[in-house]
Motif scaffolding. Structure first.
Motif, short mmCIF file in Angstrom:
data_model
loop_
_atom_site.label_atom_id
_atom_site.label_comp_id
_atom_site.label_asym_id
_atom_site.label_seq_id
_atom_site.Cartn_x
_atom_site.Cartn_y
_atom_site.Cartn_z
N LEU A 22 0.88 -1.17 0.00
CA LEU A 22 0.00 0.00 0.00
C LEU A 22 0.91 1.21 0.00
N PHE A 23 0.35 2.34 -0.35
CA PHE A 23 1.12 3.58 -0.40
C PHE A 23 0.46 4.58 0.54
N ILE A 24 1.20 4.94 1.58
CA ILE A 24 0.70 5.75 2.67
C ILE A 24 0.98 7.22 2.38
N VAL A 25 -0.07 8.03 2.37
CA VAL A 25 0.07 9.48 2.20
C VAL A 25 0.10 10.09 3.60
N TYR A 26 1.11 10.92 3.84
CA TYR A 26 1.23 11.52 5.16
C TYR A 26 1.61 12.99 5.07
N ARG A 27 1.32 13.70 6.17
CA ARG A 27 1.57 15.14 6.26
C ARG A 27 2.61 15.41 7.35
N PHE A 28 3.53 16.27 7.04
CA PHE A 28 4.54 16.71 8.01
C PHE A 28 4.25 18.18 8.35
N ASP A 29 4.06 18.49 9.63
CA ASP A 29 3.76 19.84 10.09
C ASP A 29 5.06 20.54 10.49
N ARG A 30 5.57 21.39 9.61
CA ARG A 30 6.85 22.06 9.84
C ARG A 30 6.84 22.96 11.06
N ASP A 31 5.79 23.76 11.25
CA ASP A 31 5.76 24.69 12.38
C ASP A 31 5.74 23.97 13.71
N ALA A 32 4.93 22.92 13.82
CA ALA A 32 4.86 22.18 15.07
C ALA A 32 6.22 21.58 15.41
N GLU B 89 -3.96 8.85 4.51
CA GLU B 89 -4.69 7.73 3.93
C GLU B 89 -3.73 6.71 3.33
N ALA B 90 -4.26 5.54 3.00
CA ALA B 90 -3.50 4.49 2.32
C ALA B 90 -4.17 4.24 0.97
N LEU B 91 -3.35 4.19 -0.07
CA LEU B 91 -3.87 4.00 -1.43
C LEU B 91 -3.22 2.78 -2.07
N PRO B 92 -3.89 2.19 -3.07
CA PRO B 92 -3.40 0.92 -3.62
C PRO B 92 -2.22 1.04 -4.58
N THR B 93 -1.98 2.20 -5.18
CA THR B 93 -0.89 2.32 -6.14
C THR B 93 -0.05 3.57 -5.87
N SER B 94 1.19 3.52 -6.32
CA SER B 94 2.05 4.69 -6.17
C SER B 94 1.54 5.84 -7.02
N GLU B 95 0.94 5.53 -8.15
CA GLU B 95 0.38 6.58 -9.01
C GLU B 95 -0.74 7.33 -8.29
N ASP B 96 -1.63 6.59 -7.63
CA ASP B 96 -2.71 7.23 -6.86
C ASP B 96 -2.13 8.09 -5.75
N ALA B 97 -1.14 7.57 -5.05
CA ALA B 97 -0.53 8.31 -3.94
C ALA B 97 0.16 9.57 -4.44
N GLU B 98 0.87 9.45 -5.54
CA GLU B 98 1.56 10.62 -6.09
C GLU B 98 0.57 11.71 -6.51
N LYS B 99 -0.52 11.31 -7.14
CA LYS B 99 -1.56 12.28 -7.53
C LYS B 99 -2.17 12.97 -6.31
#
Length: 83
Positions: A9-19, A36-46
């Motif tokens: 799976l391809f995990i999309v994540y956020r990094f909070d710079r200020d925190a 979220e988790a997505l099934p393909t790297s293409e979906d995650a990249e988009k």
């Protein structure tokens, strides 16, 4: 021992710079959020590109990372202690 089936799976994540910058906290959970988790790297990249565009004016960064997913779970064994 039989191998436990897994898939990527391809995990999309956020990094909070200020925190991260403004805190003496050391717990990464306070700065990184799994979106979220997505099934393909293409979906995650988009999705990463879409989120970056939506949040361009905010102090956050979006990334994705490949991870193994075990849909039927797996048995974890203890690691022997070192002497």
């Amino acid at each position: 021992m039989s191998e436990v089936p897994w898939e990527y799976l391809f995990i999309v994540y956020r990094f909070d710079r200020d925190a991260w910058r403004d805190s003496s906290e050391t717990d990464i959970n306070n700065f990184v959020t799994i979106k979220e988790a997505l099934p393909t790297s293409e979906d995650a990249e988009k999705e990463v590109e879409r989120l970056r565009g939506l949040n361009d004016d905010k102090p956050v960064e979006y990334y994705y990372q490949r991870a193994r997913y075990y849909p039927h779970g797996r048995v974890l064994t203890a690691v022997p202690e070192r002497e």
